[in-house]
Design an enzyme around this catalytic site. Structure first.
Site, mmCIF file in Angstrom:
data_model
loop_
_atom_site.group_PDB
_atom_site.id
_atom_site.type_symbol
_atom_site.label_atom_id
_atom_site.label_comp_id
_atom_site.label_asym_id
_atom_site.label_seq_id
_atom_site.Cartn_x
_atom_site.Cartn_y
_atom_site.Cartn_z
ATOM 1 C CD GLU A 271 -2.963 -1.251 2.225
ATOM 2 O OE1 GLU A 271 -2.692 -0.769 3.336
ATOM 3 O OE2 GLU A 271 -4.064 -1.765 1.949
ATOM 4 C CG ASP A 350 -7.623 -5.434 4.872
ATOM 5 O OD1 ASP A 350 -7.150 -5.808 5.958
ATOM 6 O OD2 ASP A 350 -7.634 -4.248 4.506
ATOM 7 C CD GLU A 378 -9.734 -1.461 8.197
ATOM 8 O OE1 GLU A 378 -8.813 -2.082 8.742
ATOM 9 O OE2 GLU A 378 -9.637 -0.938 7.067
HETATM 10 C C1 GCU Z 1 -6.006 -2.278 5.815
HETATM 11 C C2 GCU Z 1 -6.339 -0.974 6.456
HETATM 12 C C3 GCU Z 1 -5.185 -0.030 6.388
HETATM 13 C C4 GCU Z 1 -3.942 -0.699 6.972
HETATM 14 C C5 GCU Z 1 -3.693 -2.007 6.265
HETATM 15 C C6 GCU Z 1 -2.578 -2.837 6.858
HETATM 16 O O1 GCU Z 1 -5.895 -2.119 4.435
HETATM 17 O O2 GCU Z 1 -7.464 -0.411 5.845
HETATM 18 O O3 GCU Z 1 -5.510 1.131 7.088
HETATM 19 O O4 GCU Z 1 -2.845 0.129 6.888
HETATM 20 O O5 GCU Z 1 -4.826 -2.805 6.323
HETATM 21 O O6 GCU Z 1 -2.879 -3.859 7.443
HETATM 22 O O7 GCU Z 1 -1.428 -2.502 6.739
#
Ligand code: GCU
Length: 663
Positions: A271, A350, A378
């Site tokens: 990400e 996720d 979440e």
């Molecule tokens: C999810 C979450 C993110 C987080 C990511 C992770 O995608 O929405 O906010 O950073 O998981 O586990 O690194």
């Protein structure tokens, strides 16, 4: 109930309890083989006094030698283990080490809090998992990534906060057997990158000392690109001599300055975070480089496997985010240093309300593994909606991966039983914040508590955990216990019913992840699609589709691959299925969608009504807090029900057999 109780201590509030003949055991305490000056022993004694005074009105006298009523004795045994035995009016608590003593002390106090008689007590326990960790996703500006109960209590204004709550927190964690904590978000940016520098070392060390008093190892999340951002090097290539030297020196400094440091958690190549892929290196290359730097100090590197392409084209039916973890890591099985642990999310996507177990767990046969679950809600209701997650975690732990005969469950893999390794365990993203009650919805503290208990003793059932948590946190009045169990135990399935059906997930408001938005992610870049059209819904992950099902060992691979044998709760995760497909219940898929959404809402309404019946039986502030949350949950559940049902009705043109109102 006066409404003035100290609810900030959660299950450690130690208010007066029925004696049940227990008071006498706490009168005279003696130590044998333990050093009363040891920091963890001191914490145990302090807790014992606090608990006995608060719950039983007895002030323990700690004395030299016998006779005594409670003997705290050092004995041989597995690390962190303890045994408790009552005989002839004396309780002996044997601890294999100081932590064992601390855990045994909390065990005793738990029984007192539950108003159980200690007469005839006999238990012997050692933790099932070597590492039992909570991961904070706290940012240094005080915000929390996926936080639903206020701001961080570790950070504000790009600085570290140390106050009364820090110690309360350490006590709470130790009381449920947590032995490692990561204090900062895995997305390490700005000030957090500097946590490993002189700018913060003093405060970081103080914080870690508080944890040390409670037998908790201190961990930080690392910025993989620190060589660039802090070191001024042009690279973060794990093969670059300058990079290697920088980390070696940095780690020497970190372990010298932070005495209770256990190691680091790393989110790389995920990400938008930097990582070894940038330099054409593997995940193992990156992890091993850091592992070598921390090895001289007994440190470990926990490396996350949440690596996938988050720039996907929704038109592309072949790329499958679910495959990514396995595809990115399986090829390097066995290539990791002994002090590297791969941390793997429970599902391949996720933290959805229902996902299959990640095929990487147990798929790896020669690599240390740690399971990551999310206690922070979440995708499961933001600690507004009630959702007791322990049943879900148990499903994951009980899952047979078929990686090794006789030791193939996820619980086997992450406890170290499968491979005989000690660098293994379980971690959860935590749900706390600086709200007075720690978790937003007070009932969400059952997840906070339950995760630790389950991590320590995997065989505990979801119900047994509530049998502890409810009397300790609310009341031992049987009506309260039964009512709250009646709410919490089915709450995960209820949440599932009014949200996304049969494992498809993701029909959630983008980014925020609360509330319904059926197509919110459908044309986005995140690889999270439901592929609904006028005839059917679901993602074909069989060998005719993305091939994800083939990542499992047999017989799981074949079971998932075939629409007839695929577990129905995961049907739409693995298959694209027509609305008229007949489920085992005899209902069509579309009718199941309608029915489950109506049922889910009705069940949530039932929970809210049941809670109303507890007015005057639980603390007034707690009652009001949970009641307010139920109001919000019902609003949410109604939106989900009506939006999902309307969406599929409009798409399929198939009416509800029962003629209920769809919009
Ligand atoms: C999810 C979450 C993110 C987080 C990511 C992770 O995608 O929405 O906010 O950073 O998981 O586990 O690194």
């Amino acid at each position: 109930m006066d409404g003035k109780k100290d609810w900030k201590q959660l299950w450690l509030k130690y208010d007066r309890k029925a004696d049940a003949g227990n008071g006498k055991f706490f009168e005279k305490v003696a130590l044998e083989g333990f050093d009363a000056a040891d920091r963890v022993v001191k914490s145990a004694l302090c807790e014992l006094t606090r608990g006995a005074e608060g719950m039983l009105g007895v002030t323990p006298k700690v004395q030299e030698g016998t006779p005594c009523t409670l003997l705290l004795k050092k004995a041989t045994g597995d690390p962190e283990g303890y045994a408790l035995k009552e005989e002839n009016g004396q309780i002996t608590l044997e601890g294999a080490d100081e932590k064992g003593l601390l855990y045994g002390t909390f065990h005793l106090l738990r029984l007192v809090s539950m108003e159980k008689s200690l007469a005839g007590l006999q238990v012997s326990l050692r933790p099932d998992n070597p590492l039992r960790m909570y991961n904070h996703w706290d940012n240094m500006d005080g915000s929390i990534e996926r936080g639903y109960s206020g701001e961080s209590f570790f950070f504000e204004n790009d600085d570290i906060v140390i106050n009364e709550r820090t110690k309360d927190y350490a006590r709470l964690m130790a009381s449920i057997g947590i032995n490692g904590v990561v204090i900062n978000n895995v997305n390490v940016k700005q000030a957090a990158t500097w946590l490993i520098t002189d700018r913060f070392f003093d405060k970081v060390a103080r914080l870690s000392e508080i944890f040390a008093d409670y037998g908790i190892k201190f961990f930080l999340s690392l910025n993989y690109a620190a060589t660039i951002e802090l070191g001024g090097l042009g690279s973060a290539d794990p093969f670059d001599a300058g990079v290697i030297a920088w980390w070696k020196a940095k780690m020497q400094e970190c372990f010298a300055k932070i005495p209770n440091l256990g190691g680091f958690l790393v989110k790389a190549d995920s990400e938008g975070r930097p990582g070894p892929f940038t330099y054409g290196r593997t995940q193992a290359d990156g992890a091993n480089m850091l592992a070598d730097a921390v090895a001289p100090y007994g440190g470990i590197i926990i490396w996350r496997c949440f690596v996938y392409n988050c720039m996907q084209d929704w038109r592309d039916y072949k790329t499958d985010r679910a495959r990514a973890g396995y595809d990115n890591f399986i090829g390097m099985d066995g290539d990791y240093r002994e002090n590297v642990i791969l941390q793997i999310k429970n599902g391949p996507m996720d933290f959805q309300i229902r996902e299959p177990v990640s095929p990487l767990l147990g798929g790896l046969k020669k690599t240390n593994q740690m399971l990551e679950v999310q206690v922070a809600q979440e995708y499961t209701g933001h600690q507004i909606d009630v959702c007791y997650l322990i049943p879900m975690f148990k499903e994951v732990l009980d899952f047979h991966t078929f990686c090794k005969e006789g030791a193939d469950t996820v619980a086997d893999v992450i406890s170290g039983r499968t491979m005989g390794n000690k660098n293994a365990g379980i971690a959860a993203v935590i749900n706390t914040g600086n709200d007075a009650n720690w978790t937003g919805n007070y009932l969400a503290a059952a997840n906070l508590y339950g995760f630790g208990r389950l991590a320590f003793q995997t065989s505990l059932s979801a119900e047994e955990i509530l049998d502890e948590w409810i009397p300790m946190s609310l009341s031992s009045d049987p009506q309260v216990v039964e009512t709250v169990k009646g709410i919490l135990l089915p709450s995960r399935e209820t949440y599932e019913k009014y949200t996304s059906p049969l494992g498809i997930g993701w029909m959630v408001t983008p980014h925020d992840h609360y509330g319904c938005s059926v197509d919110g992610y459908e044309y986005d870049r995140w690889g999270t699609y439901h592929r609904a059209d006028h005839l059917g819904i679901g993602v074909d992950r069989s060998d005719r589709g993305t091939g994800y099902a083939q990542q499992y060992y047999e017989p799981n691979a074949s079971a998932y691959n075939n629409v007839e044998t695929c577990p129905e709760e995961l049907l739409l995760f693995f298959h694209h299925v027509p609305y008229k497909y007949l489920l085992k219940s005899g209902k069509t898929l579309i009718q199941h969608i309608y029915d489950s959404h109506f049922e889910g809402y009705d069940e949530a309404e039932g929970f809210a009504r049941a809670w109303e019946g507890l007015e005057g039986k639980v603390d007034g502030e707690i009652f009001a807090n949970v009641k307010e949350r139920f109001g919000m949950q019902l609003y949410n559940a109604r939106e989900w029900r009506d939006q999902v049902n309307s969406y599929f009705h409009r798409l399929s043109w198939i009416p509800d057999e029962r003629g209920r109102r769809i919009y």
